[in-house]
Scaffold this active site. Structure first.
Site, mmCIF file in Angstrom:
data_model
loop_
_atom_site.group_PDB
_atom_site.id
_atom_site.type_symbol
_atom_site.label_atom_id
_atom_site.label_comp_id
_atom_site.label_asym_id
_atom_site.label_seq_id
_atom_site.Cartn_x
_atom_site.Cartn_y
_atom_site.Cartn_z
ATOM 1 N N ARG A 103 0.834 -1.207 0.000
ATOM 2 C CA ARG A 103 0.000 0.000 0.000
ATOM 3 C C ARG A 103 0.867 1.254 0.000
ATOM 4 O O ARG A 103 0.514 2.257 -0.610
ATOM 5 C CB ARG A 103 -0.915 -0.007 1.230
ATOM 6 N N HIS A 343 -5.256 -4.035 4.281
ATOM 7 C CA HIS A 343 -5.178 -2.841 3.442
ATOM 8 C C HIS A 343 -3.738 -2.394 3.276
ATOM 9 O O HIS A 343 -3.306 -2.040 2.173
ATOM 10 C CB HIS A 343 -6.028 -1.712 4.037
ATOM 11 N N CYS A 344 -2.980 -2.431 4.367
ATOM 12 C CA CYS A 344 -1.569 -2.045 4.307
ATOM 13 C C CYS A 344 -0.772 -2.911 3.336
ATOM 14 O O CYS A 344 0.207 -2.446 2.736
ATOM 15 C CB CYS A 344 -0.934 -2.174 5.689
ATOM 16 N N LEU A 345 -1.168 -4.165 3.183
ATOM 17 C CA LEU A 345 -0.421 -5.122 2.383
ATOM 18 C C LEU A 345 -0.713 -5.035 0.888
ATOM 19 O O LEU A 345 -0.019 -5.670 0.087
ATOM 20 C CB LEU A 345 -0.722 -6.547 2.852
#
Length: 352
Positions: A103, A343-345
């Site tokens: 992300r 989401h970060c990934l």
């Protein structure tokens, strides 16, 4: 395809960063291999949850995986076959990588709906203010993915992270002061200058600011752990109901700020309060567990859950917030130890 020199900014050329619920061609991931994020046996422990994430996305779109080398690529293919993932839905780009948080270091895809063109913004990446060197291989990721896809790139020349910005697809961007105004990112820029970059290179018309992020978030307060759009004028905003919890006051401050905001059409935000999980503490470490770190993909809304008393409540709230979309709760109890979640990934690649 090489970097382009636009006569106009992407915005002036009709390009925008679409909302996450815009249909995807693919979602991009950088496969984790570095034990700096998941130390010792934790990397192996989180892998089944990560592979389940890939499988869930691949039900309705392609998954692009950036693999550190050919050995890791072969390993990934073998592991995905074991859980019956359709490998025809998996694309690989093999290049050196530092960390897994796509992300933030991955490509930012812009689209022009009129010309049906796409392009990539290649923001600079400095591992959240230089916290986790080295990061030079991750910083090169957007350029390599652009070459793989045959898309032009533009480089604004400043640091920006995908987890720090949230879009409603109608000209509005949400972000946090604690992150984007932090002097460890772009110390030479003030707030209005940063807003101009956001406008020029994301194609937006309005920037709304909350104050800070949650405990355990080493990014200095990414918005994707606290406040997310679910449609053009509705957000889910994380709240902590325990007044003694460390997150209580900062989330109340953010909530009060959100209540005063107006969108470009003059409307107030519709605010849906989303509870935080009971503190997700692993080996004495308070992780940044948050139900707001979901990914909207073609298959549905992939929501991190933590074997936590509030899991069921959050799933129900998000189900009501996304009518017509399937809610896909996936265990993130091992992933969250790395201080981020689904989401970060990931970073979505939109269709035009």
């Amino acid at each position: 395809m090489s970097e382009i020199n636009l006569i106009n900014t992407p915005k002036q050329s009709g390009f925008v960063f679409p909302a996450e619920w815009h249909p995807h061609r693919a979602t991009w991931l950088t496969f984790p291999h570095n034990e700096s994020s998941w130390q010792g046996d934790r990397l192996a422990a989180m892998r089944p949850q990560y592979l389940a994430f890939i499988k869930a996305i691949s039900q309705a779109e392609n998954v692009g995986i950036v693999a550190n080398d050919e050995i890791l690529k072969s390993f990934i293919q073998d592991e995905l076959q074991k859980i019956n993932v359709d490998l025809s839905k998996i694309e690989f780009v093999v290049k050196p990588t530092n960390d897994a948080w796509c992300r933030d270091h991955g490509p930012a895809f812009l689209i022009n709906q009129e010309t049906k063109q796409r392009m990539i913004v290649d923001w600079g990446h400095n591992a959240w203010g230089g916290k986790y060197p080295p990061y030079d291989d991750d910083d090169r990721t957007p350029k390599v993915i652009a070459e793989y896809l045959g898309l032009p790139t533009v480089n604004p020349g400043i640091i920006m992270e995908g987890g720090s910005v949230e879009f409603n697809g109608a000209g509005t961007l949400l972000t946090s002061k604690s992150c984007l105004l932090n002097k460890n990112r772009n110390p030479h820029l003030n707030q209005s200058q940063i807003e101009q970059f956001l406008s020029d290179y994301y194609g937006i018309n309005q920037v709304l600011w909350v104050e800070d992020g949650i405990v355990g978030d080493d990014t200095d307060g990414h918005i994707d752990d606290t406040t997310r759009f679910v449609n053009e004028d509705t957000i889910v905003a994380c709240v902590e109901h325990d007044i003694h919890d460390e997150n209580y006051h900062v989330l109340q401050t953010n909530l009060n700020m959100l209540k005063t905001m107006r969108l470009l059409n003059g409307k107030q935000l519709n605010i849906i309060e989303l509870p935080m999980p009971k503190a997700v503490i692993i080996d004495g470490f308070r992780t940044p567990g948050s139900y707001a770190n979901f990914l909207v993909c073609n298959a549905g809304v992939i929501v991190p859950v933590f074997n936590n008393p509030n899991d069921v409540i959050a799933i129900d709230i998000l189900g009501q917030a996304f009518p017509g979309r399937k809610i896909i709760p996936l265990e993130a109890t091992e992933i969250i130890w790395g201080q981020g979640s689904f989401h970060c990934l990931s970073q979505q690649e939109p269709l035009v």
